[in-house]
Design a protein around this motif. Structure first.
Motif, mmCIF file in Angstrom:
data_model
loop_
_atom_site.group_PDB
_atom_site.id
_atom_site.type_symbol
_atom_site.label_atom_id
_atom_site.label_comp_id
_atom_site.label_asym_id
_atom_site.label_seq_id
_atom_site.Cartn_x
_atom_site.Cartn_y
_atom_site.Cartn_z
ATOM 1 N N ALA A 1 0.815 -1.219 0.000
ATOM 2 C CA ALA A 1 0.000 0.000 0.000
ATOM 3 C C ALA A 1 0.850 1.271 0.000
ATOM 4 O O ALA A 1 0.445 2.285 -0.551
ATOM 5 C CB ALA A 1 -0.947 0.014 1.198
ATOM 6 N N GLU A 2 2.027 1.189 0.593
ATOM 7 C CA GLU A 2 2.888 2.370 0.678
ATOM 8 C C GLU A 2 3.537 2.695 -0.660
ATOM 9 O O GLU A 2 4.221 3.690 -0.805
ATOM 10 C CB GLU A 2 3.995 2.169 1.737
ATOM 11 N N GLY A 3 3.344 1.844 -1.650
ATOM 12 C CA GLY A 3 3.940 2.079 -2.963
ATOM 13 C C GLY A 3 5.410 1.710 -2.968
ATOM 14 O O GLY A 3 5.883 0.940 -2.155
ATOM 15 N N GLY A 4 6.125 2.254 -3.898
ATOM 16 C CA GLY A 4 7.545 1.936 -3.997
ATOM 17 C C GLY A 4 7.770 0.736 -4.898
ATOM 18 O O GLY A 4 6.883 0.294 -5.611
ATOM 19 N N ALA A 5 8.970 0.217 -4.849
ATOM 20 C CA ALA A 5 9.345 -0.891 -5.706
ATOM 21 C C ALA A 5 8.605 -2.172 -5.316
ATOM 22 O O ALA A 5 8.288 -2.378 -4.140
ATOM 23 C CB ALA A 5 10.850 -1.113 -5.612
ATOM 24 N N PRO A 6 8.330 -3.038 -6.290
ATOM 25 C CA PRO A 6 7.725 -4.334 -5.979
ATOM 26 C C PRO A 6 8.578 -5.081 -4.955
ATOM 27 O O PRO A 6 9.799 -4.909 -4.916
ATOM 28 C CB PRO A 6 7.730 -5.066 -7.320
ATOM 29 N N ARG A 7 7.925 -5.888 -4.141
ATOM 30 C CA ARG A 7 8.658 -6.718 -3.193
ATOM 31 C C ARG A 7 7.899 -7.998 -2.933
ATOM 32 O O ARG A 7 6.740 -8.135 -3.319
ATOM 33 C CB ARG A 7 8.950 -5.954 -1.910
ATOM 34 N N GLU A 8 8.573 -8.930 -2.276
ATOM 35 C CA GLU A 8 7.950 -10.217 -2.015
ATOM 36 C C GLU A 8 6.734 -10.032 -1.112
ATOM 37 O O GLU A 8 6.747 -9.214 -0.202
ATOM 38 C CB GLU A 8 8.954 -11.178 -1.397
#
Length: 156
Positions: free
Chosen positions: A79-86
């Motif tokens: 929800a905080e956005g930013g780069a994709p992560r696991e």
């Protein structure tokens, strides 16, 4: 942790926890058209969108009113956005089996966790960084021939 929810420590989202049906009526009025292009054609859905941390923590927990052409999209994820992560989800407080589709930034399905076990606290992992997660009624992916590598599109 989110139930069919996101494990916050690992970053994830799924069916999480409020009271039964919390927010369902409000979200139902804002259904988002979503399409999955698979080898056997395009499959249309109208899904709820979990955008905020609270919505992503709640997910589809406690819900029994899921429709075959419905679901929930966690985007942006996290929800905080930013780069994709696991992502890591669980099914705590989620009474309905779900198919959890982990989606890369390019819209391609990275992995599918099919027919997740209701009420399970075992983590369901994306196994790679993802930008979105889609939850559908358990068994729909197999029923429609939706597979890893298929393309998911929606208005962003």
């Amino acid at each position: 942790m989110m139930a069919a929810a996101l494990l916050v420590a690992t970053v994830g989202g799924c069916s999480g926890g409020g009271g039964a049906g919390d927010g369902a009526a409000a979200q139902a009025s804002a259904l988002l058209p979503l399409t999955i292009a698979s080898a056997n054609g395009a499959h249309a859905f109208r899904v709820e969108r979990a955008v905020t941390p609270a919505q992503q923590a709640q997910g589809l927990m406690y819900r029994t009113d899921l429709k075959p052409d419905g679901g929930m999209l966690f985007y942006p994820y996290p929800a905080e956005g930013g780069a994709p992560r696991e992502a890591s989800f669980w099914m705590k407080n989620t009474p309905t089996p779900l198919d959890i589709l982990f989606i890369r930034a390019d819209g391609m399905i990275a992995t599918i966790a099919e027919n997740t076990v209701p009420f399970s606290e075992t983590p369901v992992l994306s196994r790679e960084p993802v930008a979105a997660v889609l939850e559908l009624v358990g068994g729909r992916a197999a029923e429609l021939g939706i597979a890893e590598g298929d393309k998911v599109t929606w208005a962003k």
